[in-house]
Design an enzyme around this catalytic site. Structure first.
Site, short mmCIF file in Angstrom:
data_model
loop_
_atom_site.label_atom_id
_atom_site.label_comp_id
_atom_site.label_asym_id
_atom_site.label_seq_id
_atom_site.Cartn_x
_atom_site.Cartn_y
_atom_site.Cartn_z
N HIS A 99 -6.06 0.89 8.79
CA HIS A 99 -6.67 0.41 7.27
C HIS A 99 -7.21 -1.09 7.76
CE1 HIS A 99 -6.33 -1.30 3.43
NE2 HIS A 99 -6.14 -0.05 3.06
N ASP B 32 -2.80 7.40 2.30
CA ASP B 32 -3.28 8.51 2.50
C ASP B 32 -2.35 9.75 3.27
OD1 ASP B 32 -6.27 7.14 2.07
OD2 ASP B 32 -5.59 8.56 0.59
#
Ligand code: SDX
Length: 432
Positions: free
Chosen positions: A309, A367
């Site tokens: 991320h 996700d």
């Protein structure tokens, strides 16, 4: 409102020494106000991925990437996921405070009453191939809302901005569910005002006119929690897209359509679909080392989908809640021996012990587990990102409203580091 600090930043280069004011946030790093840098120093800053750039002032969502913390209007995401519900979170993101019971009683029907689409919009779906990706359909239909809801496209009118926000939040589940129904050749199921937001979406997706369909409360609770976890996330790529589109004065439906288009990418919202496809390709835990090696191989473009991320350099707090929810939902559905879930848990364990992932601070993100739950709920992978877009719509409209209401707001127009050809004169073709 950012607080002007008594600190200043000094920038020296060549024969220049420039002083810039600094501003202190309520949370997070101070910022250097460089708005006058070009005028005073005749130079630009260079930050192509905006890794060190605050693009705006916002009071909606805060992320601490090192702590793995996510706050919606100051409330931790794990508390909201456990104790709140999506429409209450929508109210919080839109208006800044948790609603009183009376405020919630007023807000919920305001959304419920706008869940239907202008009936002519059903014809837009017919223009797509049945095998079109539902995200393509959503981009098209949401953009087309600009052609139908003319009484909520004047962004200078606060009342129209408000109704546009409510309409977007209310109609996006219908738009997403109908994109799914269209892709599987089933008739559209209309929204039901007697159902809560998540149950209504599941009913529109899985009911058929031929028989009654009762929404499983386990699934609607899990769906509602997934919506909450995806609702907003500071100035991510799709939210920045919505803000940039909105900064030109484009109507709200066009801005949200732009956000949906950006979210589609596999590096962003498309990662949930890509992650489940990856877990299925891995198939069994004995093949995990092969894929870990590929993820670490600089010559292989493969990346571990659902990992890493831009901001989180610790666990994504949403992934933690999602992992708990995956265990709970699959257990309650009696499929906790789901092989994909087993692969995901073992992949997470191995990756988090691998020095490559540890050194680069790569952790599971939102996700990584969401697709496992959505798959268990009966959704095809092509519906994973549309569901992300459905949930993020409230974040997009909240950030858009905040930007339009900001008196200092101006059109976004970045500059560049130009490395192309210098000035040269035209050469006639016979002389080239
Ligand atoms: C979302 O911004 C948001 O808030 C987004 C989001 C939201 O709610 O809006 O949180 C939703 O988009 C979550 C992220 C979903 N995407 C994925 O899961 C796709 C896989 N992840 C990567 O593509 C990547 O981690 C990004 C795009 C998420 C982040 O990319 P960055 O910050 O630009 O990181 P990077 O590319 O600079 O990577 C740093 C290093 C690189 O190695 P080096 O060049 O330094 O040697 O880490 C490596 C990368 O190669 N790396 C990975 C990796 N992610 C980064 N290596 C293997 N697998 C990965 N998943």
């Amino acid at each position: 409102m950012a607080l002007d600090s008594n600190k200043t930043a000094k920038v020296t280069f060549g024969d220049k020494e420039l002083d810039f004011a600094m501003m202190s946030p309520s949370l997070g790093p101070d910022v250097i106000d460089i708005r006058k840098l070009y005028a005073q120093g005749d130079v630009f800053t260079y930050d192509p991925g905006f890794t060190s750039t605050a693009s705006c002032e916002s009071a909606i969502t805060y992320i601490d990437g090192d702590k793995g913390e996510l706050l919606y209007r100051g409330y931790p995401i794990d508390q909201l996921a456990e104790k709140s519900h999506f429409l209450e979170v929508c109210y919080l993101l839109l208006y800044g405070e948790l609603p009183t019971a009376a405020q919630l009683d007023d807000f919920v029907p305001r959304v419920t009453r706008h869940t239907m689409l202008q009936d002519q919009m059903t014809y837009f779906y017919r223009g797509f191939r049945r095998d079109a990706h539902p995200m393509a359909t959503m981009v098209g239909v949401v953009g087309a809302m600009s052609a139908f809801y003319h009484d909520s496209t004047d962004i200078t009118d606060p009342d129209q901005r408000e109704i546009a926000a409510i309409r977007m939040i209310a109609k996006i589940p219908t738009i997403a569910a109908w994109a799914y129904k269209y892709s599987i050749g089933q008739p559209f199921v209309y929204p039901r005002n007697d159902l809560d937001y998540a149950s209504n979406f599941l009913h529109m997706c899985f009911a058929v006119p031929a028989e009654d369909y009762v929404v499983d409360p386990i699934l609607s609770r899990a769906m509602d929690r997934i919506f909450t976890l995806h609702a907003d996330h500071e100035q991510n790529a799709s939210t920045s897209t919505v803000r940039l589109a909105g900064s030109s004065g484009a109507n709200p439906f066009a801005c949200i359509a732009a956000g949906i288009a950006c979210l589609w990418g596999p590096a962003h919202g498309g990662a949930n679909e890509a992650c489940l496809n990856m877990l299925r390709e891995i198939g069994t835990v004995d093949r995990i080392p092969e894929f870990i090696a590929r993820a670490k191989d600089k010559n292989d473009p493969f990346r571990l989908m659902g990992f890493g991320h831009r901001v989180y350099k610790n666990f994504d707090p949403r992934a933690k809640v999602m992992k708990q929810s995956a265990d709970e939902v699959l257990g309650l559905l009696g499929i906790d021996n789901n092989p994909t879930l087993q692969v995901a848990k073992e992949l997470e364990r191995i990756a988090l012990e691998d020095e490559y992932f540890v050194e680069k601070k790569l952790y599971p993100n939102v996700d990584f587990y969401s697709g496992i739950i959505l798959d268990a709920m009966g959704f095809p992978t092509s519906m994973f990102t549309p569901i992300f877009a459905l949930a993020r719509t409230v974040g997009w409209v909240s950030q858009w409203k905040e930007m339009i209401a900001d008196p200092t707001q101006k059109i976004g127009r970045p500059r560049q580091l130009y490395t192309g050809a210098k000035h040269r004169d035209y050469v006639d073709v016979e002389k080239r």
